[in-house]
Design a protein around this motif. Structure first.
Motif, PDB file in Angstrom:
ATOM      1  N   TYR A 217       4.058  30.543 -21.658  1.00  0.00           N
ATOM      2  CA  TYR A 217       3.139  29.766 -20.487  1.00  0.00           C
ATOM      3  C   TYR A 217       1.737  30.400 -20.374  1.00  0.00           C
ATOM      4  CZ  TYR A 217       7.583  27.162 -19.282  1.00  0.00           C
ATOM      5  OH  TYR A 217       8.705  26.748 -19.339  1.00  0.00           O
ATOM      6  N   GLU A 218       1.632  31.845 -20.363  1.00  0.00           N
ATOM      7  CA  GLU A 218       0.578  32.277 -20.209  1.00  0.00           C
ATOM      8  C   GLU A 218      -0.648  32.104 -21.286  1.00  0.00           C
ATOM      9  OE1 GLU A 218      -1.299  34.649 -18.271  1.00  0.00           O
ATOM     10  OE2 GLU A 218       0.461  33.993 -17.177  1.00  0.00           O
ATOM     11  N   GLU A 219       0.134  31.588 -22.496  1.00  0.00           N
ATOM     12  CA  GLU A 219      -0.867  30.946 -23.661  1.00  0.00           C
ATOM     13  C   GLU A 219      -1.376  29.779 -23.451  1.00  0.00           C
ATOM     14  OE1 GLU A 219       1.391  31.446 -27.123  1.00  0.00           O
ATOM     15  OE2 GLU A 219       1.472  33.640 -27.314  1.00  0.00           O
ATOM     16  N   ILE A 220      -0.454  28.684 -22.751  1.00  0.00           N
ATOM     17  CA  ILE A 220      -0.995  27.539 -22.551  1.00  0.00           C
ATOM     18  C   ILE A 220      -1.940  27.686 -21.160  1.00  0.00           C
ATOM     19  CG2 ILE A 220      -0.327  25.510 -21.069  1.00  0.00           C
ATOM     20  CD1 ILE A 220       2.632  25.805 -22.550  1.00  0.00           C
ATOM     21  N   ILE A 221      -1.952  28.561 -20.179  1.00  0.00           N
ATOM     22  CA  ILE A 221      -2.882  28.633 -19.222  1.00  0.00           C
ATOM     23  C   ILE A 221      -4.324  29.176 -19.699  1.00  0.00           C
ATOM     24  CG2 ILE A 221      -3.231  29.547 -16.916  1.00  0.00           C
ATOM     25  CD1 ILE A 221      -0.202  29.778 -16.576  1.00  0.00           C
ATOM     26  N   LYS A 222      -4.009  30.244 -20.607  1.00  0.00           N
ATOM     27  CA  LYS A 222      -5.408  30.636 -21.021  1.00  0.00           C
ATOM     28  C   LYS A 222      -6.181  29.778 -21.955  1.00  0.00           C
ATOM     29  CE  LYS A 222      -3.794  35.612 -20.647  1.00  0.00           C
ATOM     30  NZ  LYS A 222      -3.280  36.568 -21.223  1.00  0.00           N
ATOM     31  N   LYS A 223      -5.367  28.871 -22.597  1.00  0.00           N
ATOM     32  CA  LYS A 223      -6.175  28.177 -23.364  1.00  0.00           C
ATOM     33  C   LYS A 223      -6.599  26.879 -22.730  1.00  0.00           C
ATOM     34  CE  LYS A 223      -5.209  25.286 -27.816  1.00  0.00           C
ATOM     35  NZ  LYS A 223      -4.349  24.971 -28.877  1.00  0.00           N
ATOM     36  N   ASN A 224      -6.063  26.390 -21.655  1.00  0.00           N
ATOM     37  CA  ASN A 224      -6.606  25.219 -20.945  1.00  0.00           C
ATOM     38  C   ASN A 224      -5.655  25.240 -19.742  1.00  0.00           C
ATOM     39  OD1 ASN A 224      -7.720  23.129 -19.694  1.00  0.00           O
ATOM     40  ND2 ASN A 224      -7.086  21.640 -21.302  1.00  0.00           N
ATOM     41  N   PRO A 225      -6.144  25.880 -18.601  1.00  0.00           N
ATOM     42  CA  PRO A 225      -5.309  25.783 -17.426  1.00  0.00           C
ATOM     43  C   PRO A 225      -4.820  24.375 -16.956  1.00  0.00           C
ATOM     44  CG  PRO A 225      -7.153  27.098 -16.914  1.00  0.00           C
ATOM     45  CD  PRO A 225      -7.500  26.336 -18.251  1.00  0.00           C
ATOM     46  N   GLU A 226      -5.700  23.519 -17.209  1.00  0.00           N
ATOM     47  CA  GLU A 226      -5.356  21.937 -16.709  1.00  0.00           C
ATOM     48  C   GLU A 226      -4.077  21.453 -17.478  1.00  0.00           C
ATOM     49  OE1 GLU A 226      -5.190  18.466 -14.516  1.00  0.00           O
ATOM     50  OE2 GLU A 226      -6.394  20.234 -14.275  1.00  0.00           O
ATOM     51  N   ASP A 227      -3.766  22.067 -18.696  1.00  0.00           N
ATOM     52  CA  ASP A 227      -2.612  21.529 -19.376  1.00  0.00           C
ATOM     53  C   ASP A 227      -1.459  22.066 -18.751  1.00  0.00           C
ATOM     54  OD1 ASP A 227      -4.010  20.226 -21.414  1.00  0.00           O
ATOM     55  OD2 ASP A 227      -4.080  22.167 -23.041  1.00  0.00           O
ATOM     56  N   TYR A 229      -1.452  23.245 -15.199  1.00  0.00           N
ATOM     57  CA  TYR A 229      -1.160  22.795 -13.694  1.00  0.00           C
ATOM     58  C   TYR A 229      -1.181  21.262 -13.470  1.00  0.00           C
ATOM     59  CZ  TYR A 229      -1.643  27.769 -12.696  1.00  0.00           C
ATOM     60  OH  TYR A 229      -1.482  29.012 -12.677  1.00  0.00           O
ATOM     61  N   GLY A 230      -1.844  20.627 -14.300  1.00  0.00           N
ATOM     62  CA  GLY A 230      -2.108  19.069 -14.158  1.00  0.00           C
ATOM     63  C   GLY A 230      -0.680  18.545 -13.977  1.00  0.00           C
ATOM     64  N   PRO A 231       0.424  18.871 -14.882  1.00  0.00           N
ATOM     65  CA  PRO A 231       1.708  18.031 -14.762  1.00  0.00           C
ATOM     66  C   PRO A 231       2.391  18.795 -13.561  1.00  0.00           C
ATOM     67  CG  PRO A 231       1.375  18.728 -16.978  1.00  0.00           C
ATOM     68  CD  PRO A 231       0.342  19.340 -16.226  1.00  0.00           C
ATOM     69  N   ARG A 232       1.845  19.727 -13.037  1.00  0.00           N
ATOM     70  CA  ARG A 232       2.593  20.539 -11.804  1.00  0.00           C
ATOM     71  C   ARG A 232       1.963  20.141 -10.706  1.00  0.00           C
ATOM     72  NH1 ARG A 232       3.363  22.942 -16.737  1.00  0.00           N
ATOM     73  NH2 ARG A 232       5.565  23.736 -17.482  1.00  0.00           N
ATOM     74  N   LYS A 233       1.041  19.558 -10.309  1.00  0.00           N
ATOM     75  CA  LYS A 233       0.521  19.047  -9.050  1.00  0.00           C
ATOM     76  C   LYS A 233       1.553  18.932  -8.011  1.00  0.00           C
ATOM     77  CE  LYS A 233      -4.057  17.730 -10.898  1.00  0.00           C
ATOM     78  NZ  LYS A 233      -5.250  16.626 -11.191  1.00  0.00           N
ATOM     79  N   ALA A 234       2.500  18.143  -8.167  1.00  0.00           N
ATOM     80  CA  ALA A 234       3.288  17.777  -7.207  1.00  0.00           C
ATOM     81  C   ALA A 234       4.108  19.090  -6.807  1.00  0.00           C
ATOM     82  CB  ALA A 234       4.472  16.842  -7.728  1.00  0.00           C
ATOM     83  N   GLN A 317      -3.984  29.087  -9.152  1.00  0.00           N
ATOM     84  CA  GLN A 317      -3.837  29.301 -10.505  1.00  0.00           C
ATOM     85  C   GLN A 317      -3.461  30.816 -10.957  1.00  0.00           C
ATOM     86  OE1 GLN A 317      -6.928  28.579 -13.502  1.00  0.00           O
ATOM     87  NE2 GLN A 317      -7.036  26.523 -12.701  1.00  0.00           N
ATOM     88  N   ASN A 318      -2.969  31.522  -9.584  1.00  0.00           N
ATOM     89  CA  ASN A 318      -2.328  32.615  -9.718  1.00  0.00           C
ATOM     90  C   ASN A 318      -0.827  32.661  -9.698  1.00  0.00           C
ATOM     91  OD1 ASN A 318      -4.673  34.516  -9.501  1.00  0.00           O
ATOM     92  ND2 ASN A 318      -4.751  34.495  -7.325  1.00  0.00           N
TER      93      ASN A 318
END
Length: 340
Positions: A217-227, A229-234, A317-318
């Motif tokens: 998950y760290e790799e996903i966030i560092k590459k593009n946080p929206e990838d 956090y976007g699907p997890r807004k709820a 994003q923390n």
């Protein structure tokens, strides 16, 4: 009906149950019955969630003779992101001397039992980091459920009763359905993932330190946080960041007795200790009465409260989700608590 025919019918009627009992002990899905040198395969999903209290205890028993750990991190699952590779630099110890003695849904009861377990074996505790929050302080009693019960080796509880409790949870219909579907198809049902019955999230595991990391998950966030956090807004619900909520008083007489037992072990070991109150997403502030008690007992300079509304908890994003903050948060807080 003769007694003999009754027993034969009873045996035949019991065969399906006995078959599943045999399957349980043979497969040991929760990894609480057999001996294991390694409880996780690093980089792979666990699929069936483990009781981290059992993992932490049994892994310590397996490897303490080799590594002779003298520095420990205690706490619930939030503590696992206080990473040894950072911590060792502040306490000037080799990573192989540090051990994550954590548990999922950890309680003050569990922390106390682990520290007393080490003390009963005359284990030297040179450094200790206690990562706590109001949830940890709330429960001075043994936890329930196969994922949260304490290892009988630390508590002295009945080992057979522990196995019976795990066996009962094995017979849960939802778990059996999901588990045997995984066994036959090699895939985790979407409903099983959604209901947290099975877990196909990969993570890195180091058996030496008993440390887990969510590098995937760290790799996903560092590459593009929206990838991420976007699907997890709820998941990240809106909070009132202007009105500070204060937790109820959690430290009462049972908690006082346990905390005093912990402090006594640390005093006798001359332990370099830090107590950290986690910065939780819900932004509830630890009760001032509890904070005062901790500072009086462990020393004001050794207790650090990061709970409540602050720059850390304000930033979505923390966090991975609303329960766990990310390792970079812990790294930044370590700079504060070991500033000396």
């Amino acid at each position: 009906m003769t007694p003999r025919s009754f027993l034969i019918k009873l045996f035949i009627f019991s065969l399906p149950f006995l078959l599943f009992v045999g399957i349980y002990f043979y497969l040991d899905p929760f990894k609480v019955f057999k001996h294991y040198d390694r409880y996780f395969e690093s980089g792979q999903p666990p699929y069936v969630s483990r009781n981290k209290d059992v993992v932490s205890t049994e892994n310590w028993i397996n490897h303490f003779p080799e590594f002779q750990y003298d520095s420990y991190i205690f706490g619930n699952s939030r503590s696992i992101y206080w990473q040894v590779n950072t911590w060792k630099n502040y306490i000037h110890r080799d990573a192989s001397k540090c051990y994550h003695f954590d548990a999922s849904g950890e309680s003050l009861y569990g922390v106390t039992k682990k520290i007393l377990f080490l003390d009963s074996r005359n284990v030297k505790i040179n450094n200790a980091l206690l990562v706590i929050d109001y949830d940890v302080l709330h429960n001075p009693k043994p936890s329930e459920g196969h994922l949260f019960e304490k290892d009988p080796k630390t508590t002295g509880q009945n080992a057979l009763a522990f196995q019976v409790d795990c066996l009962k949870d094995f017979f849960d219909f939802q778990f059996l359905t999901a588990y045997f579907s995984l066994k036959f198809t090699g895939k985790v049902q979407e409903t099983a993932k959604r209901d947290y019955i099975l877990d196909d999230r990969p993570f890195i595991y180091d058996y030496v330190t008993n440390e887990m990391r969510q590098d995937y998950y760290e790799e996903i966030i560092k590459k593009n946080p929206e990838d991420y956090y976007g699907p997890r807004k709820a998941v990240f619900k809106e909070r009132d960041t202007t009105l500070q909520k204060i937790c109820n008083v959690e430290i009462r007489r049972p908690q006082m007795e346990m905390l005093n037992a912990i402090a006594d072990v640390f005093r006798r070991n001359q332990t370099n200790v830090r107590i950290v109150i986690s910065p939780l997403y819900d932004q509830q502030k630890l009760n001032p009465s509890d904070l005062l008690y901790l500072k009086k007992l462990f020393g004001e300079k050794n207790v650090f409260d990061f709970s409540g509304i602050n720059a850390t908890t304000n930033n979505v994003q923390n966090y991975y989700e609303t329960s766990h903050y990310r390792p970079h948060v812990s790294d930044s807080l370590m700079k504060i608590i070991y500033a000396e």
